[in-house]
Design a protein around this motif. Structure first.
Motif, PDB file in Angstrom:
ATOM      1  N   ILE A 155       0.837  -1.212   0.000  1.00 15.51           N
ATOM      2  CA  ILE A 155       0.000   0.000   0.000  1.00 15.51           C
ATOM      3  C   ILE A 155       0.864   1.250   0.000  1.00 15.51           C
ATOM      4  O   ILE A 155       0.593   2.219  -0.731  1.00 15.51           O
ATOM      5  N   LEU A 156       1.926   1.258   0.812  1.00 17.22           N
ATOM      6  CA  LEU A 156       2.798   2.427   0.872  1.00 17.22           C
ATOM      7  C   LEU A 156       3.488   2.667  -0.466  1.00 17.22           C
ATOM      8  O   LEU A 156       3.488   3.800  -0.980  1.00 17.22           O
ATOM      9  N   SER A 157       4.086   1.629  -1.035  1.00 13.47           N
ATOM     10  CA  SER A 157       4.811   1.808  -2.297  1.00 13.47           C
ATOM     11  C   SER A 157       3.866   2.165  -3.440  1.00 13.47           C
ATOM     12  O   SER A 157       4.198   2.995  -4.297  1.00 13.47           O
ATOM     13  N   ASN A 158       2.672   1.571  -3.468  1.00 14.22           N
ATOM     14  CA  ASN A 158       1.733   1.868  -4.544  1.00 14.22           C
ATOM     15  C   ASN A 158       1.187   3.287  -4.447  1.00 14.22           C
ATOM     16  O   ASN A 158       0.946   3.941  -5.469  1.00 14.22           O
ATOM     17  N   THR A 159       0.978   3.755  -3.221  1.00 14.35           N
ATOM     18  CA  THR A 159       0.486   5.129  -3.060  1.00 14.35           C
ATOM     19  C   THR A 159       1.507   6.138  -3.569  1.00 14.35           C
ATOM     20  O   THR A 159       1.175   7.041  -4.357  1.00 14.35           O
ATOM     21  N   ILE A 160       2.757   5.968  -3.148  1.00 15.85           N
ATOM     22  CA  ILE A 160       3.803   6.892  -3.602  1.00 15.85           C
ATOM     23  C   ILE A 160       4.026   6.754  -5.103  1.00 15.85           C
ATOM     24  O   ILE A 160       4.121   7.751  -5.840  1.00 15.85           O
ATOM     25  N   GLY A 161       4.145   5.516  -5.577  1.00 10.57           N
ATOM     26  CA  GLY A 161       4.428   5.297  -6.991  1.00 10.57           C
ATOM     27  C   GLY A 161       3.316   5.776  -7.907  1.00 10.57           C
ATOM     28  O   GLY A 161       3.578   6.358  -8.962  1.00 10.57           O
ATOM     29  N   ALA A 162       2.041   5.553  -7.514  1.00 10.48           N
ATOM     30  CA  ALA A 162       0.926   5.967  -8.360  1.00 10.48           C
ATOM     31  C   ALA A 162       0.848   7.488  -8.452  1.00 10.48           C
ATOM     32  O   ALA A 162       0.658   8.042  -9.550  1.00 10.48           O
ATOM     33  N   VAL A 163       1.001   8.174  -7.326  1.00  8.30           N
ATOM     34  CA  VAL A 163       0.885   9.637  -7.329  1.00  8.30           C
ATOM     35  C   VAL A 163       2.026  10.269  -8.125  1.00  8.30           C
ATOM     36  O   VAL A 163       1.800  11.099  -9.023  1.00  8.30           O
ATOM     37  N   LEU A 164       3.265   9.874  -7.827  1.00  5.86           N
ATOM     38  CA  LEU A 164       4.399  10.470  -8.542  1.00  5.86           C
ATOM     39  C   LEU A 164       4.425  10.050 -10.008  1.00  5.86           C
ATOM     40  O   LEU A 164       4.811  10.836 -10.880  1.00  5.86           O
ATOM     41  N   GLY A 165       4.011   8.825 -10.299  1.00  2.00           N
ATOM     42  CA  GLY A 165       4.002   8.368 -11.682  1.00  2.00           C
ATOM     43  C   GLY A 165       2.996   9.121 -12.532  1.00  2.00           C
ATOM     44  O   GLY A 165       3.296   9.514 -13.671  1.00  2.00           O
ATOM     45  N   VAL A 166       1.786   9.327 -12.015  1.00  2.00           N
ATOM     46  CA  VAL A 166       0.777  10.035 -12.800  1.00  2.00           C
ATOM     47  C   VAL A 166       1.128  11.515 -12.932  1.00  2.00           C
ATOM     48  O   VAL A 166       0.856  12.135 -13.980  1.00  2.00           O
ATOM     49  N   VAL A 167       1.755  12.107 -11.921  1.00  2.00           N
ATOM     50  CA  VAL A 167       2.187  13.502 -12.017  1.00  2.00           C
ATOM     51  C   VAL A 167       3.267  13.652 -13.081  1.00  2.00           C
ATOM     52  O   VAL A 167       3.233  14.566 -13.913  1.00  2.00           O
ATOM     53  N   ALA A 168       4.254  12.737 -13.057  1.00  4.51           N
ATOM     54  CA  ALA A 168       5.334  12.807 -14.044  1.00  4.51           C
ATOM     55  C   ALA A 168       4.804  12.613 -15.457  1.00  4.51           C
ATOM     56  O   ALA A 168       5.200  13.324 -16.394  1.00  4.51           O
ATOM     57  N   GLY A 169       3.905  11.653 -15.652  1.00  2.37           N
ATOM     58  CA  GLY A 169       3.401  11.391 -16.993  1.00  2.37           C
ATOM     59  C   GLY A 169       2.493  12.483 -17.521  1.00  2.37           C
ATOM     60  O   GLY A 169       2.483  12.753 -18.731  1.00  2.37           O
ATOM     61  N   TYR A 170       1.723  13.120 -16.657  1.00  2.00           N
ATOM     62  CA  TYR A 170       0.768  14.127 -17.124  1.00  2.00           C
ATOM     63  C   TYR A 170       1.444  15.464 -17.410  1.00  2.00           C
ATOM     64  O   TYR A 170       1.204  16.069 -18.459  1.00  2.00           O
ATOM     65  N   TYR A 171       2.287  15.932 -16.505  1.00  2.00           N
ATOM     66  CA  TYR A 171       2.877  17.258 -16.670  1.00  2.00           C
ATOM     67  C   TYR A 171       4.074  17.234 -17.616  1.00  2.00           C
ATOM     68  O   TYR A 171       4.312  18.194 -18.344  1.00  2.00           O
ATOM     69  N   GLY A 172       4.858  16.147 -17.596  1.00  6.18           N
ATOM     70  CA  GLY A 172       5.995  16.053 -18.494  1.00  6.18           C
ATOM     71  C   GLY A 172       7.035  17.129 -18.214  1.00  6.18           C
ATOM     72  O   GLY A 172       7.062  17.756 -17.136  1.00  6.18           O
ATOM     73  N   GLY A 173       7.891  17.384 -19.172  1.00  2.74           N
ATOM     74  CA  GLY A 173       8.872  18.448 -19.054  1.00  2.74           C
ATOM     75  C   GLY A 173       9.805  18.299 -17.873  1.00  2.74           C
ATOM     76  O   GLY A 173      10.319  17.209 -17.573  1.00  2.74           O
ATOM     77  N   ARG A 174      10.027  19.405 -17.177  1.00  2.00           N
ATOM     78  CA  ARG A 174      10.962  19.406 -16.055  1.00  2.00           C
ATOM     79  C   ARG A 174      10.452  18.547 -14.904  1.00  2.00           C
ATOM     80  O   ARG A 174      11.233  17.876 -14.230  1.00  2.00           O
ATOM     81  N   VAL A 175       9.143  18.552 -14.668  1.00  2.00           N
ATOM     82  CA  VAL A 175       8.580  17.727 -13.596  1.00  2.00           C
ATOM     83  C   VAL A 175       8.854  16.255 -13.866  1.00  2.00           C
ATOM     84  O   VAL A 175       9.264  15.500 -12.980  1.00  2.00           O
ATOM     85  N   ASP A 176       8.649  15.842 -15.091  1.00  2.00           N
ATOM     86  CA  ASP A 176       8.916  14.452 -15.463  1.00  2.00           C
ATOM     87  C   ASP A 176      10.392  14.117 -15.299  1.00  2.00           C
ATOM     88  O   ASP A 176      10.748  13.030 -14.819  1.00  2.00           O
ATOM     89  N   SER A 177      11.254  15.018 -15.681  1.00  2.00           N
ATOM     90  CA  SER A 177      12.690  14.766 -15.572  1.00  2.00           C
ATOM     91  C   SER A 177      13.118  14.601 -14.117  1.00  2.00           C
ATOM     92  O   SER A 177      13.892  13.692 -13.777  1.00  2.00           O
ATOM     93  N   ILE A 178      12.611  15.462 -13.234  1.00  2.00           N
ATOM     94  CA  ILE A 178      12.993  15.395 -11.823  1.00  2.00           C
ATOM     95  C   ILE A 178      12.522  14.079 -11.197  1.00  2.00           C
ATOM     96  O   ILE A 178      13.272  13.377 -10.516  1.00  2.00           O
ATOM     97  N   ILE A 179      11.245  13.737 -11.439  1.00  2.00           N
ATOM     98  CA  ILE A 179      10.705  12.508 -10.845  1.00  2.00           C
ATOM     99  C   ILE A 179      11.386  11.276 -11.443  1.00  2.00           C
ATOM    100  O   ILE A 179      11.663  10.301 -10.724  1.00  2.00           O
ATOM    101  N   SER A 180      11.686  11.296 -12.729  1.00  2.00           N
ATOM    102  CA  SER A 180      12.347  10.151 -13.356  1.00  2.00           C
ATOM    103  C   SER A 180      13.746   9.957 -12.801  1.00  2.00           C
ATOM    104  O   SER A 180      14.186   8.822 -12.551  1.00  2.00           O
ATOM    105  N   ARG A 181      14.477  11.041 -12.583  1.00  2.00           N
ATOM    106  CA  ARG A 181      15.816  10.898 -12.006  1.00  2.00           C
ATOM    107  C   ARG A 181      15.731  10.432 -10.541  1.00  2.00           C
ATOM    108  O   ARG A 181      16.607   9.706 -10.061  1.00  2.00           O
ATOM    109  N   LEU A 182      14.664  10.841  -9.848  1.00  2.96           N
ATOM    110  CA  LEU A 182      14.462  10.363  -8.481  1.00  2.96           C
ATOM    111  C   LEU A 182      14.205   8.863  -8.486  1.00  2.96           C
ATOM    112  O   LEU A 182      14.704   8.129  -7.614  1.00  2.96           O
TER     113      LEU A 182
END
Length: 354
Positions: A155-182
């Protein structure tokens, strides 16, 4: 006016009417309602037969056809029920996983008396050769520990992964780059060594907790917090495809803001992949928790755990293999059942994977 009569003795039919009869289906006076009323066909003879099905109903119909996945799901449900009722079952039958039965141990050989590790009606899976504790009761006690850690970490990993994954995929650009490097940074961690170091450091007490609650919380945090990038990558990839769909454009056109689109439009459409990945992640977390307990930095004795029982069995596997086989089979059956269930859900929720 020329008229013609049919052989059945019905009224004469005019030439104009004869032309219309050739293009109109005759109405019989006998037969079922389906045959005698053509207009009923247009309205739908039986509305229940043409009623549409939801995506959940379609997925359930596909899942039921996979007998292996259904068997895995039944085993998973039984394991969860046993884990939830482990303490009430022990109280009902007067069982104690830490009761010593030294009289069941042969003083000369230091192994359980009797065949197959001391199996009997009172101890159906035998007793451990160290203290004579009932193995079946300890397996039952260890089941809820493994499942609590596995479900909590998932539950913990899915909550973090789902939120950050959907944010990175939707906004793209610099936000996607930061989350992907994280994500790449977390994936580069030597997780097992890091988990051993943290668990060993926090064994005494921390955050106002100690004992079993502390050990469980530490394991959930370590396993869940450092495993979120795996789901995050899956969700990010799915979001990159979903953000170009028409329903997202329609939401933007109606003035919907980013958070609304993320949590009301995109995430509900990602429930399928998240559920499938969860069923495949839970057995991995069970094995990880058993590994840490086997290494002595997970659940600490005298609390029973499957990994801890395997650690104790290492010393006695040559003289009493029963002590190692039982907890090993418990882990094997649990992991196999979750994997079978996960494969079935993947095929049911995503028919393209067939």
């Amino acid at each position: 006016m020329n008229q013609a009569a049919d052989s059945g003795g019905q009224r004469p039919v005019t030439a104009g009417e004869r032309g219309r009869v050739t293009v109109t289906a005759p109405i019989e006076t006998t037969g079922s309602a389906t045959e005698v009323q053509p207009e009923a066909v247009l309205a739908g003879v039986d509305k229940g037969q043409i009623e549409g099905r939801s995506l959940g109903q379609i997925a359930w119909s596909r899942f039921k056809k996979d007998k292996v996945a259904v068997a895995g799901g039944v085993i998973v449900i039984l394991l969860i029920v046993l884990a939830l009722l482990s303490r009430p079952i022990q109280a009902l039958f007067g069982l104690d996983p830490n009761t010593f039965n030294q009289d069941l141990i042969d003083p000369n050989t230091s192994i359980p008396q009797g065949d197959f590790g001391g199996m009997s009606w009172e101890h159906p899976l035998g007793v451990d050769p160290k203290f004579g504790r009932d193995i079946a009761t300890r397996i039952l006690e260890g089941s809820w520990v493994s499942l609590v850690v596995a479900f909590g970490a998932t539950i913990l990993s899915n909550t973090i992964g789902a939120v950050l994954g959907v944010v990175a995929g939707y906004y793209g650009g610099r936000v996607d780059s930061i989350i992907s490097r994280l994500m790449d940074t977390f994936l580069a961690f030597p997780l097992l060594l890091f988990a051993i170091a943290i668990s060993a450091t926090l064994q005494g007490g921390a955050f106002g907790m100690e004992g079993l609650p502390l050990h469980i919380c530490v394991l959930i945090f370590i396993i869940g917090f450092f495993n979120w990038p795996y789901l995050g990558r899956i969700v990010r990839g799915q979001t990159l495809a979903l953000r170009e769909r028409e329903f997202v454009d329609a939401s933007r056109g109606m003035g919907a803001k980013g958070p609304y689109i993320l949590f009301r439009e995109l995430l509900p459409n990602l429930v399928g992949p998240i559920i499938v990945y969860s069923t495949l992640l839970i057995p991995t977390n069970i094995i990880f928790e058993a590994s840490l307990s086997f290494l002595g930095v997970g659940i600490q004795p005298p609390q029973a755990s499957w990994g801890g029982m395997l650690k104790e069995a290492v010393t006695y596997y040559q003289v009493d293999p029963q002590f190692m086989i039982v907890p090993g089979l418990a882990i094997f059956v649990t992991v196999l059942a979750f994997n079978l269930l996960g494969d079935g859900l993947r095929d049911a929720l995503d028919p393209r994977s067939r």
